[in-house]
Design a protein around this motif. Structure first.
Motif, PDB file in Angstrom:
ATOM      1  N   UNK A  16       0.846  -1.192   0.000  1.00  0.00           N
ATOM      2  CA  UNK A  16       0.000   0.000   0.000  1.00  0.00           C
ATOM      3  C   UNK A  16       0.879   1.239   0.000  1.00  0.00           C
ATOM      4  N   UNK A  17       0.276   2.353  -0.345  1.00  0.00           N
ATOM      5  CA  UNK A  17       0.993   3.625  -0.265  1.00  0.00           C
ATOM      6  C   UNK A  17       0.873   4.198   1.138  1.00  0.00           C
ATOM      7  N   UNK A  18       1.803   5.045   1.468  1.00  0.00           N
ATOM      8  CA  UNK A  18       1.771   5.706   2.771  1.00  0.00           C
ATOM      9  C   UNK A  18       0.426   6.399   2.966  1.00  0.00           C
ATOM     10  N   UNK A  19      -0.104   6.273   4.170  1.00  0.00           N
ATOM     11  CA  UNK A  19      -1.405   6.838   4.475  1.00  0.00           C
ATOM     12  C   UNK A  19      -2.548   5.850   4.302  1.00  0.00           C
ATOM     13  N   UNK A  20      -2.263   4.726   3.671  1.00  0.00           N
ATOM     14  CA  UNK A  20      -3.284   3.722   3.436  1.00  0.00           C
ATOM     15  C   UNK A  20      -3.540   2.838   4.641  1.00  0.00           C
ATOM     16  N   UNK A  21      -4.420   1.856   4.435  1.00  0.00           N
ATOM     17  CA  UNK A  21      -4.824   0.958   5.511  1.00  0.00           C
ATOM     18  C   UNK A  21      -4.771  -0.492   5.059  1.00  0.00           C
ATOM     19  N   UNK A  22      -4.547  -1.355   6.023  1.00  0.00           N
ATOM     20  CA  UNK A  22      -4.644  -2.799   5.819  1.00  0.00           C
ATOM     21  C   UNK A  22      -5.233  -3.418   7.076  1.00  0.00           C
ATOM     22  N   UNK A  23      -5.883  -4.568   6.898  1.00  0.00           N
ATOM     23  CA  UNK A  23      -6.383  -5.320   8.040  1.00  0.00           C
ATOM     24  C   UNK A  23      -5.812  -6.720   7.986  1.00  0.00           C
ATOM     25  N   UNK A  24      -5.019  -7.056   8.967  1.00  0.00           N
ATOM     26  CA  UNK A  24      -4.449  -8.378   9.064  1.00  0.00           C
ATOM     27  C   UNK A  24      -5.358  -9.292   9.869  1.00  0.00           C
ATOM     28  N   UNK A  25      -5.382 -10.562   9.493  1.00  0.00           N
ATOM     29  CA  UNK A  25      -6.120 -11.577  10.230  1.00  0.00           C
ATOM     30  C   UNK A  25      -5.180 -12.721  10.576  1.00  0.00           C
ATOM     31  N   UNK A  26      -5.511 -13.405  11.641  1.00  0.00           N
ATOM     32  CA  UNK A  26      -4.751 -14.583  12.068  1.00  0.00           C
ATOM     33  C   UNK A  26      -5.760 -15.606  12.571  1.00  0.00           C
ATOM     34  N   UNK A  27      -5.855 -16.717  11.878  1.00  0.00           N
ATOM     35  CA  UNK A  27      -6.790 -17.769  12.269  1.00  0.00           C
ATOM     36  C   UNK A  27      -6.031 -18.849  13.033  1.00  0.00           C
ATOM     37  N   UNK A  28      -6.543 -19.187  14.206  1.00  0.00           N
ATOM     38  CA  UNK A  28      -5.896 -20.160  15.076  1.00  0.00           C
ATOM     39  C   UNK A  28      -6.639 -21.488  15.044  1.00  0.00           C
ATOM     40  N   UNK A  29      -5.895 -22.558  15.172  1.00  0.00           N
ATOM     41  CA  UNK A  29      -6.491 -23.890  15.266  1.00  0.00           C
ATOM     42  C   UNK A  29      -5.549 -24.806  16.039  1.00  0.00           C
ATOM     43  N   UNK A  30      -6.126 -25.883  16.579  1.00  0.00           N
ATOM     44  CA  UNK A  30      -5.317 -26.871  17.275  1.00  0.00           C
ATOM     45  C   UNK A  30      -5.078 -26.597  18.741  1.00  0.00           C
ATOM     46  N   UNK A  31      -5.651 -25.512  19.271  1.00  0.00           N
ATOM     47  CA  UNK A  31      -5.551 -25.223  20.691  1.00  0.00           C
ATOM     48  C   UNK A  31      -6.758 -24.385  21.102  1.00  0.00           C
ATOM     49  N   UNK A  32      -6.969 -24.234  22.402  1.00  0.00           N
ATOM     50  CA  UNK A  32      -8.122 -23.497  22.909  1.00  0.00           C
ATOM     51  C   UNK A  32      -7.796 -22.012  22.880  1.00  0.00           C
ATOM     52  N   UNK A  33      -8.155 -21.394  21.804  1.00  0.00           N
ATOM     53  CA  UNK A  33      -7.771 -20.019  21.498  1.00  0.00           C
ATOM     54  C   UNK A  33      -8.117 -19.051  22.622  1.00  0.00           C
ATOM     55  N   UNK A  34      -9.301 -19.202  23.200  1.00  0.00           N
ATOM     56  CA  UNK A  34      -9.770 -18.236  24.212  1.00  0.00           C
ATOM     57  C   UNK A  34      -8.956 -18.305  25.500  1.00  0.00           C
ATOM     58  N   UNK A  35      -8.104 -19.289  25.662  1.00  0.00           N
ATOM     59  CA  UNK A  35      -7.266 -19.409  26.845  1.00  0.00           C
ATOM     60  C   UNK A  35      -5.938 -18.669  26.689  1.00  0.00           C
ATOM     61  N   UNK A  36      -5.721 -18.051  25.548  1.00  0.00           N
ATOM     62  CA  UNK A  36      -4.419 -17.498  25.226  1.00  0.00           C
ATOM     63  C   UNK A  36      -4.455 -15.982  25.028  1.00  0.00           C
ATOM     64  N   UNK A  37      -3.452 -15.323  25.599  1.00  0.00           N
ATOM     65  CA  UNK A  37      -3.122 -13.958  25.219  1.00  0.00           C
ATOM     66  C   UNK A  37      -2.585 -14.006  23.792  1.00  0.00           C
TER      67      UNK A  37
END
Length: 126
Positions: free
Chosen positions: A12-33
């Motif tokens: 992207x050009x300076x001033x722009x935006x992006x949204x990163x995602x991270x999908x978790x699997x194989x562990x109890x996600x809600x138990x983790x920072x």
């Protein structure tokens, strides 16, 4: 099998935006920072943002405070990083990471994080 899979990076050009995602699997996600980290070419990995298990606590590095927002969806096992007002110095590989339990006292230190993703590249041009 534990997996953290990042997506959403790009150029992207300076001033722009992006949204990163991270999908978790194989562990109890809600138990983790969860945290976002980045490594620019030739530099050490640095912590960008972290979020507690129930989203009640967030921490940001000074370099991104006010521009980036971390969030999570425990129902979907997904972590997000909304990045606005991007600068060339934000160019880096971005990684998500998981740390069991409450976030540590130094949540932007990568010491102690149990699981790591493979990363997604963000490139910001001036």
């Amino acid at each position: 099998q534990v997996q953290l899979v990042e997506s959403g990076g790009g150029s992207v050009q300076a001033g722009g935006s992006l949204r990163l995602s991270c999908v978790a699997s194989g562990f109890t996600y809600s138990w983790y920072c969860m945290g976002w980290f980045r490594r620019a070419a030739g530099k050490a990995r640095e912590g960008v943002a972290s979020i507690g298990r129930d989203s009640s606590t967030t921490t940001y590095s000074d370099s991104v405070k006010g521009r980036f927002t971390i969030s999570r969806d425990n129902a979907e096992n997904t972590l997000f990083l909304q990045m606005n007002s991007l600068k060339p110095e934000d160019t880096a590989m971005y990684y998500c990471a998981a740390d069991y339990g409450d976030c540590p006292s130094a949540p932007l230190s990568d010491y102690g994080y149990d699981y790591w993703g493979q990363g997604t590249q963000v490139t910001v041009s001036s």
